[in-house]
Design an enzyme around this catalytic site. Structure first.
Site, PDB file in Angstrom:
ATOM      1  N   ASN A   7      -1.929  11.854  -1.984  1.00  0.00           N
ATOM      2  CA  ASN A   7      -2.579  10.718  -1.331  1.00  0.00           C
ATOM      3  C   ASN A   7      -4.060  10.830  -1.671  1.00  0.00           C
ATOM      4  OD1 ASN A   7      -3.687   8.800   0.342  1.00  0.00           O
ATOM      5  ND2 ASN A   7      -2.737   9.550   2.217  1.00  0.00           N
ATOM      6  N   ARG A  95       0.823   7.898  -3.006  1.00  0.00           N
ATOM      7  CA  ARG A  95       0.571   6.809  -2.060  1.00  0.00           C
ATOM      8  C   ARG A  95      -0.518   5.922  -2.649  1.00  0.00           C
ATOM      9  NH1 ARG A  95      -3.385   6.189   2.494  1.00  0.00           N
ATOM     10  NH2 ARG A  95      -2.588   4.479   3.777  1.00  0.00           N
ATOM     11  N   ARG A 245     -12.303   0.005  14.012  1.00  0.00           N
ATOM     12  CA  ARG A 245     -12.122  -1.366  13.508  1.00  0.00           C
ATOM     13  C   ARG A 245     -11.879  -2.319  14.665  1.00  0.00           C
ATOM     14  NH1 ARG A 245      -7.645   0.694   9.472  1.00  0.00           N
ATOM     15  NH2 ARG A 245      -8.902   1.790   7.916  1.00  0.00           N
TER      16      ARG A 245
END
Length: 413
Positions: A7, A95, A245
């Site tokens: 990843n 990924r 976020r």
């Protein structure tokens, strides 16, 4: 079969080496601060066993190639290694955050796939270059080992146009591919499959709402094994409230902030991605810290928790309506698996829709285990299902390699 999972981010590489025969992790680790003078590597041999050993290194890692070269040395080294050589690795699963509309399934890497990932860089300028660096480095370091790209967005490619199209001028979709893509797809797919297994049904017969709550949060509505809607959008900013976020906000907020605060588009983007969410409301993005603050009477922390859980409830309600018949609601990821208070508050008004939480089961749920937390009479089951994205990437990598081998054999005969 041993599968290496990579990843690769913009300045980091997470990795796991899995023995898929036993579905065990042989080694895992993290290379971080790539490109800085104070890079770090954490390497763990046989995690979760009585043979577990951890090695930490501080060094300068100038690029992904340097970092992955060191990873290979660690997993094959005489003291830190778990295999004798890279020849024992049958496949490498990567990924990749964004596959756009080009990729709706895991794919064996070749030059066309590499170019396809490059073509999606405008949609994921921070993430896809790191993923590409991981692929290109793995191809150089381990020639002959097949590489498979597994896309975060792929599972959501079954959404119908009414779910993924935005109500904006059509040319913005046709020219720039502005639409809802969704993320965390590997996690949502894994959890949906586990839900089907628990219910003793096929995935194609299973409908559920998957609730992935961590520092990043998203949900998916899954009907008969296929995603029909998801909370994240063109980017991972949309939908639920997250650690830093904002989740959904009025789109006119951008113009309002530009006019009244003099902020640039880039400054607003940074504000909504890195300074908002739980952190924006109460100054902390870790839910554990927020619970501690609530215990001390902090009202901002109380508001942050309520805002977070209310948004989860709203999306669950939307998805139950869309699915028109649901087997289960499945909580997963760091907060979803471990925070009984968040689960309780998120489900507190769902009884009228057929999902009744058993508060005692919820409070007593053991960590790291699949657990049913609904009442015996609940029409919709509520589960905690720990996610395992690395295992899912490894599984998909094996399936791709197996299908390619079958193609070669059928072509031979």
């Amino acid at each position: 079969m041993k599968i290496l999972i990579l990843n690769s981010g913009s300045s980091s590489v997470k990795y796991q080496l899995l023995d898929m025969t036993e579905q065990t992790v042989l080694a895992s680790g993290l290379v971080e601060r790539i490109g800085e003078a104070t890079s770090k590597i954490k390497h763990v041999c046989r995690p979760g066993t009585d043979q577990e050993q951890t090695y930490n290194e501080a060094m300068s890692i100038r690029d992904h190639a340097t970092g992955l070269t060191r990873v290979v040395e660690l997993i094959t080294g005489p003291e830190t290694g778990v295999i004798a050589s890279v020849s024992e690795i049958q496949g490498i699963g990567h990924r990749i955050v964004h596959g756009g509309e080009a990729f709706s399934a895991p794919t064996l890497v070749d030059e066309a796939v590499i170019q396809g990932i490059k073509d999606q860089i405008p949609l994921a300028p921070l993430h896809n270059p790191g993923g590409l660096a991981g692929i290109e480095t793995a191809l150089r370091l381990m020639p002959g080992v097949p590489n498979v790209a597994v896309f975060d967005t792929a599972f959501h490619q079954t959404m119908p146009p009414e779910a993924y199209r935005y109500a904006i001028p059509k040319e913005l979709y046709t020219e720039l591919k502005i639409r809802r893509y969704g993320f965390h797809g590997t996690s949502h797919f894994y959890v949906a499959k586990q839900c089907a297994r628990i219910l003793k049904k096929s995935l194609q017969e299973t409908s559920c709402v998957t609730v992935h709550l961590g520092n990043g949060c998203s949900m998916a509505a899954i009907k008969n094994g296929k995603c029909i809607d998801t909370s994240m959008g063109l980017t991972p900013l949309a939908g639920l409230v997250m650690g830093t976020r904002s989740g959904d906000v009025d789109p006119a907020l951008h113009a309002f902030l530009a006019d009244n605060k003099g902020l640039s588009i880039r400054e607003i983007d940074t504000l909504l991605n890195k300074e908002s969410g739980l952190k924006g409301i109460c100054g902390h993005n870790d839910m554990r810290d927020i619970h501690d603050l609530i215990a001390q009477g902090d009202t901002d922390a109380q508001v942050a928790l309520r805002v977070f859980c209310r948004r989860v409830t709203q999306y669950i309600g939307q998805y139950l309506a869309l699915l028109d018949g649901t087997d289960a609601i499945c909580f997963t990821a760091g907060i979803g698996e471990n925070d009984a208070t968040v689960r309780r508050l998120s489900c507190s008004t769902l009884a009228g829709l057929g999902a009744v939480l058993d508060t005692q089961r919820n409070a007593d749920a053991p960590r790291g285990q699949v657990t049913e937390i609904s009442t015996p009479g609940s029409l919709i089951k509520i589960f905690i299902i720990p996610t395992n994205e690395e295992l899912e990437i490894a599984t998909q990598t094996m399936e791709v390699l197996g299908s390619k081998e079958a193609e070669r054999e059928s072509g031979t005969h």
